[in-house]
Scaffold this motif. Structure first.
Motif, PDB file in Angstrom:
ATOM      1  N   PHE A 180      29.401  -9.091   8.051  1.00 41.53           N
ATOM      2  CA  PHE A 180      30.882  -9.020   7.236  1.00 41.53           C
ATOM      3  C   PHE A 180      31.721  -9.122   8.040  1.00 41.53           C
ATOM      4  O   PHE A 180      32.011  -8.292   8.852  1.00 41.53           O
ATOM      5  N   ASN A 228      42.734 -10.316   2.490  1.00 39.72           N
ATOM      6  CA  ASN A 228      41.548  -9.902   1.820  1.00 39.72           C
ATOM      7  C   ASN A 228      40.520 -11.146   1.697  1.00 39.72           C
ATOM      8  O   ASN A 228      39.662 -10.938   0.705  1.00 39.72           O
ATOM      9  N   ARG A 281      47.729   1.389 -14.331  1.00 38.06           N
ATOM     10  CA  ARG A 281      46.822   0.732 -13.476  1.00 38.06           C
ATOM     11  C   ARG A 281      45.237   0.431 -13.971  1.00 38.06           C
ATOM     12  O   ARG A 281      44.678  -0.258 -13.595  1.00 38.06           O
ATOM     13  N   ARG A 282      44.984   1.452 -15.050  1.00 37.11           N
ATOM     14  CA  ARG A 282      43.622   1.407 -15.440  1.00 37.11           C
ATOM     15  C   ARG A 282      43.467   0.270 -16.249  1.00 37.11           C
ATOM     16  O   ARG A 282      42.281  -0.180 -16.408  1.00 37.11           O
ATOM     17  N   TYR A 285      38.964 -14.823 -18.059  1.00 39.60           N
ATOM     18  CA  TYR A 285      37.794 -15.882 -17.579  1.00 39.60           C
ATOM     19  C   TYR A 285      37.992 -17.334 -17.771  1.00 39.60           C
ATOM     20  O   TYR A 285      38.602 -17.494 -18.942  1.00 39.60           O
ATOM     21  N   PHE A 298      34.105  -8.046 -15.109  1.00 41.65           N
ATOM     22  CA  PHE A 298      35.151  -6.971 -14.540  1.00 41.65           C
ATOM     23  C   PHE A 298      35.167  -5.803 -15.309  1.00 41.65           C
ATOM     24  O   PHE A 298      35.495  -5.798 -16.604  1.00 41.65           O
ATOM     25  N   GLN A 299      34.760  -4.658 -14.969  1.00 42.90           N
ATOM     26  CA  GLN A 299      35.025  -3.420 -15.575  1.00 42.90           C
ATOM     27  C   GLN A 299      36.356  -2.766 -15.165  1.00 42.90           C
ATOM     28  O   GLN A 299      36.680  -2.785 -14.139  1.00 42.90           O
ATOM     29  N   ASP A 300      36.712  -2.239 -16.230  1.00 48.37           N
ATOM     30  CA  ASP A 300      37.998  -1.416 -15.864  1.00 48.37           C
ATOM     31  C   ASP A 300      37.806   0.141 -15.701  1.00 48.37           C
ATOM     32  O   ASP A 300      38.825   0.970 -15.516  1.00 48.37           O
ATOM     33  N   ASP A 301      36.669   0.567 -15.585  1.00 51.30           N
ATOM     34  CA  ASP A 301      36.215   2.011 -15.304  1.00 51.30           C
ATOM     35  C   ASP A 301      35.486   2.156 -14.004  1.00 51.30           C
ATOM     36  O   ASP A 301      35.712   3.207 -13.479  1.00 51.30           O
ATOM     37  N   GLY A 345      33.193  -3.923   1.338  1.00 47.46           N
ATOM     38  CA  GLY A 345      33.580  -4.468   0.059  1.00 47.46           C
ATOM     39  C   GLY A 345      34.908  -4.979   0.111  1.00 47.46           C
ATOM     40  O   GLY A 345      35.824  -4.680   1.046  1.00 47.46           O
ATOM     41  N   VAL A 346      35.465  -5.638  -0.893  1.00 47.34           N
ATOM     42  CA  VAL A 346      36.522  -6.139  -0.821  1.00 47.34           C
ATOM     43  C   VAL A 346      37.312  -6.184  -2.490  1.00 47.34           C
ATOM     44  O   VAL A 346      36.335  -6.347  -3.429  1.00 47.34           O
ATOM     45  N   ASP A 347      38.394  -5.808  -2.388  1.00 50.72           N
ATOM     46  CA  ASP A 347      39.067  -5.831  -3.879  1.00 50.72           C
ATOM     47  C   ASP A 347      40.157  -6.758  -3.756  1.00 50.72           C
ATOM     48  O   ASP A 347      41.180  -6.721  -3.362  1.00 50.72           O
ATOM     49  N   HIS A 348      39.612  -7.843  -4.280  1.00 46.77           N
ATOM     50  CA  HIS A 348      40.614  -9.195  -3.991  1.00 46.77           C
ATOM     51  C   HIS A 348      41.995  -9.008  -4.997  1.00 46.77           C
ATOM     52  O   HIS A 348      42.848  -9.598  -4.566  1.00 46.77           O
ATOM     53  N   PHE A 349      41.779  -8.241  -5.885  1.00 50.46           N
ATOM     54  CA  PHE A 349      42.894  -8.476  -6.969  1.00 50.46           C
ATOM     55  C   PHE A 349      43.711  -7.075  -6.932  1.00 50.46           C
ATOM     56  O   PHE A 349      44.665  -6.724  -7.858  1.00 50.46           O
ATOM     57  N   GLU A 350      43.356  -6.335  -5.935  1.00 49.41           N
ATOM     58  CA  GLU A 350      44.085  -4.925  -5.688  1.00 49.41           C
ATOM     59  C   GLU A 350      44.246  -4.105  -7.032  1.00 49.41           C
ATOM     60  O   GLU A 350      45.279  -3.853  -7.379  1.00 49.41           O
ATOM     61  N   THR A 351      43.054  -4.124  -7.716  1.00 54.23           N
ATOM     62  CA  THR A 351      42.992  -3.411  -8.788  1.00 54.23           C
ATOM     63  C   THR A 351      42.740  -1.847  -8.469  1.00 54.23           C
ATOM     64  O   THR A 351      42.495  -1.117  -9.562  1.00 54.23           O
ATOM     65  N   GLY A 352      42.199  -1.798  -7.149  1.00 50.43           N
ATOM     66  CA  GLY A 352      41.802  -0.116  -6.815  1.00 50.43           C
ATOM     67  C   GLY A 352      40.278  -0.157  -7.053  1.00 50.43           C
ATOM     68  O   GLY A 352      39.491   0.790  -6.820  1.00 50.43           O
ATOM     69  N   ARG A 353      39.516  -1.186  -7.339  1.00 47.15           N
ATOM     70  CA  ARG A 353      38.262  -1.313  -7.419  1.00 47.15           C
ATOM     71  C   ARG A 353      37.452  -2.668  -6.916  1.00 47.15           C
ATOM     72  O   ARG A 353      38.040  -3.813  -7.262  1.00 47.15           O
ATOM     73  N   LEU A 369      33.407  -7.127  -5.046  1.00 49.33           N
ATOM     74  CA  LEU A 369      32.513  -7.957  -4.150  1.00 49.33           C
ATOM     75  C   LEU A 369      32.122  -6.818  -3.072  1.00 49.33           C
ATOM     76  O   LEU A 369      32.818  -6.136  -2.410  1.00 49.33           O
TER      77      LEU A 369
END
Lengths: 334, 334, 334, 334
Positions: free
Chosen positions: C205, C211, C264-265, C271, D157-160, D190-198, D201
């Motif tokens: 990796f 990012n 933020r949630r 898509y 994409f889950q928001d949970d 892993g990586v959080d491409h959209f900086e959503t906190g989740r 990948l």
């Protein structure tokens, strides 16, 4: 040591030479071609061979035992005939000749002279066909229902033969080898899109005894390359996908059992879908096997499975296809 | 609000009901089937519908405007005829009838009564066909050379119709929709492996004006499921692989330009292989689109593209196929 | 005319010789190998070359301008160093050396001597990579998100290097060529199933600025051959499937647009799935291109894109991978 | 007759209801959801159920025996805990909870109350997994080397939860079921491409005793849908391709035998490539099997294989993955 002459060093000739050159028990003496450039290439790769533009330098040479003929189909008969007359065994590209009459003359002549004719039905020497032959010998598939072949791609328009004479010899020779029975009748459809005098898309249907049928779809004008054969039987079904790198052959434990009741309209259908087995196929160049086999047949006097008679049968079916085409697809008895 | 009756709730009927039930502007009133169990299922899923074993309860009902007929083919004509006589629009499963004569009677009757006939040529309402129709309208492919369809799988032996009457309506209706010209002649080959009186493997060849041809390979006894159509033109070539989940359609920027010189034997072939484009196809259930379209046609008086005439043409080609089959694959003029 | 010596005529050497022999502007003078049989083969195919078991016969020869080094990795440094010392340009198999220190010495020496180093990063010369480079230059993919490579098959266990040193140079050189930014850190996992001292399965990796990430899955023990690279961006996504005969590259007009709200949630995901384009890739042997390029670089003084610095960067990342492996997959800053 | 309440009727809830509704021995009494529209849909499809927006109407109902929980993960613990407190068996979507601590509380509570917890590890009930379990039980693969899973697609994409908590439970539950040993350590990137906190990948590597490893590649942002698992052993290798319609599982009679000589550098590698077998997998909806199994477990007191302990182990590995991610991919002992 069998001494070979090669006539024709254009598209396929170099493959013959490469493989026969690597085959023990034979030696390439002379290569003939009409194109200077082709001879130069031959000389560059095989510095030890003689080259000539006159095929009679090969056919009449006393130090040559067998002749490999890789010229356009229209010249096969003349060259093959002269070669046999001069006491040479012959290995001829498919199809053997342009007519049954010609093929019969060659077969008779070879017999009289006690010489071997081998027709280059290359597919018979692939690992895949050996595998299928074995599967059939073991009666794995049960009673056979049909052979369905698709042989399409973009290109390779021939200016010598049409799509049937170009591609159907593959299927005809495979059928001749695999199926003990011979076809009773043949029907062909086709189209010559460019009005070149040679059809470029064709569909052939062969009727065999006992409801076995073979259908063959040929096309020089397809965006995809498909080389797929289905061979289905009562017990199992086999698919040979020659474009696949791996798993070329799959055997499906699948079938349909049908029971008709007294009331003819009621059919009881019993489907069966089971495992799929892809037997391992050893990767070897078919032509390499075939070259060894040619040498073996001459040395031992073995009659080749792809002998003149086999070549003659293929030509017979090609002729019948032509006749069907000319008669609007009418079924031609064989 | 168009009030619908449904006759036949076996294999396909439930799909009709599910989709028409979700279609605005219509309501399902009554469902008829001869099998008690099927009616129970209908009632369970759609508690609001009436159920009956007598199709005349639907055909003669004053509160029904249109009838969906999903019964065995042999009963289509009788039911459809009575429905039209009673002033109902009809939506009939393919093929429309068992003969041209019957189809013609229905078409004439509908015209006289000013009623709509729609034949369930479902494929015309797929995203794939819409895409191909557009590609053809934009002349992306250039002059068309051929349509080549393979429609094989294991199973679905019908005890009502043979493999041609079962599957060829798909290709015939697609050809009827896509190709402006109509076929000049047809030739069919087939085999009835189980001697049920119905062939289970067939090959159909259609001759069109100007060297366009269509070939169709049908098989109920294949280990693989293939649903692939090639549609090739002078400029580009298209492949529709309906078994693929994604990339069902691919357009190949590929072709062959052929120049024949004065010397007819010399063909100059110019191959072209370029990009492949797979246009995005919206995934929607075709039947949902078709149901909406039926409602739309009735409400607006629009003549359906898959009307009785279209259904009749399909039956005409089916009849010609039968005639060819009975005459050993002879080419039958249309 | 650049005069070449070749050191190492085992597995890869013959490919080098075949391609350089067909490249204008250079001539192969001498081939060195320790195995008698290999030299015999060389002599048979190329009767004009000299053969030797002593690599110094090449390195010290006054009539040789450049040396192709296709020996085991462990010998690269010594041979390359001597070759440069003797004023020869060098073409070295990947990886350049076994350590950064060694690579740096070679780079410095070549610079001081004004000689070219070219590392055989063959993939950079494939039609596929040229296509991808162009796609990136045109910013078709938008901001890049990740590179994800799978390079697995059965076999080719090396007794010289582990799976990372064997296969990762492909991906590292591709990344080095395609991605302007360089990785900030690297993390590697692996396993040595047979306790040979060399891992045979690995997962790497790489962390880049902004990012972007690259992940690489390597495996000598897989039943399938997979060579697949995903390269995804904000606008489009590209897949390179090198095992496919056709359509090696597909560009998906697909993506995800994500809007985060204040809360933020709540993520709003949009898509997009559109057409798929498979650009035509010209089929050419990469090594043929690379051979021409080597001759070109020497003749024109052009710095090769796969120069010593590029080779050094690849070795640097290999070293960091090793360090990560030794530290339980810990992220190693570069 | 087990009386069921369902909490959550959004994305997955309807699948639960459809399958449990078709399962003998249970009856759905009440469905709860916070969204009016979802309740309307439930009522439309299942006119006999009660609907409510208050989950306590289910949890405290005296006429409900078991509760199906298909709410966002963050609410699992609270609802599950109350349900157990009120003496209901529970069927909970994966992952069981957001922490090991929560999972342990549920497991302990269920044991004290003598109630069943079943976690919806749906894949365990697929035909494919049953087949693989059997293959492993018969020791067909020999000593296992690795499990390598790729689970990528565009979207969802889950928001949970992040991509690991969304998708890794599939692989973790499969590993937990198939592999007797449990992992010793875990490393995640892993990586959080959209900086959503989740992260969207991820790559997970699990270390097991005796050099068995598992690697898992997860990605919400891939243009292709891949769901492929490789499971390789000393004797044979298995591939499960869940995107394939047919031949989902292939067993390769392939492998590598490695003999190290005294001289550690000399490795003798013996490759073996043989037949490929694709066992027939019965197509059945996994959830249907799981629903029956839930009813069976309650009725007979059988401990489910996907019980609270199994759910807890999955959460434990998820927590460890998180910890590794937060520590730059560091290997976390379990």
């Amino acid at each position: 040591m069998i001494r070979l002459g090669v006539i024709g060093y254009g598209y396929w000739g170099p493959n013959l030479v490469r493989n026969f050159n690597a085959t023990p028990g034979c030696v390439i003496m002379t290569i003939c071609d009409l194109v200077e450039e082709n001879l130069a290439k031959a000389k560059q790769s095989y510095s030890f061979v003689k080259v000539t533009k006159n095929y009679r330098d090969i056919i009449q040479a006393p130090d040559i035992d067998a002749v490999l003929i890789a010229t356009p189909v229209s010249s096969h008969f003349t060259i093959a005939h002269e070669a046999l007359e001069n006491g040479k065994h012959i290995f001829v590209e498919k199809p053997l000749t342009l007519s049954v009459k010609q093929a019969q003359i060659l077969v008779d002549l070879a017999q009289r002279k006690n010489l071997k004719i081998m027709v280059d039905h290359t597919f018979l020497f692939t690992g895949a066909i050996k595998c299928i032959k074995k599967v059939l010998a073991e009666e794995t598939l049960g009673k056979l229902f049909y052979y369905d072949s698709t042989r399409i791609r973009l290109g390779a328009f021939q200016d010598d033969v049409d799509v049937i004479w170009d591609l159907a010899p593959h299927d005809f020779s495979i059928l001749d080898y695999l199926i003990a029975e011979k076809p009773l009748a043949i029907s062909s459809q086709g189209v010559d899109h460019f009005e070149t005098g040679r059809i470029n898309l064709a569909s052939i249907f062969l009727y065999y005894p006992d409801n076995f049928v073979a259908q063959i779809r040929l096309n020089w004008l397809a965006p995809l390359k498909i080389r797929q054969i289905l061979l289905s039987g009562q017990k199992k079904m086999l698919v040979w996908d020659d474009v696949e790198a791996d798993e070329k052959i799959k055997i499906y434990d699948a079938g349909v059992d049908i029971k008709t009741s007294d009331n003819r309209r009621d059919i009881l259908v019993d489907y069966r879908v089971g495992d799929v087995l892809s037997p391992h196929i050893v990767r070897k160049e078919a032509l390499e096997e075939e070259a060894k086999y040619f040498v073996h047949c001459i040395n031992t006097g073995t009659e080749p499975l792809n002998n003149g008679q086999a070549g003659l049968r293929v030509v017979k079916w090609l002729e019948a296809s032509d006749l069907s085409l000319k008669n609007g697809g009418q079924r031609i008895a064989l």
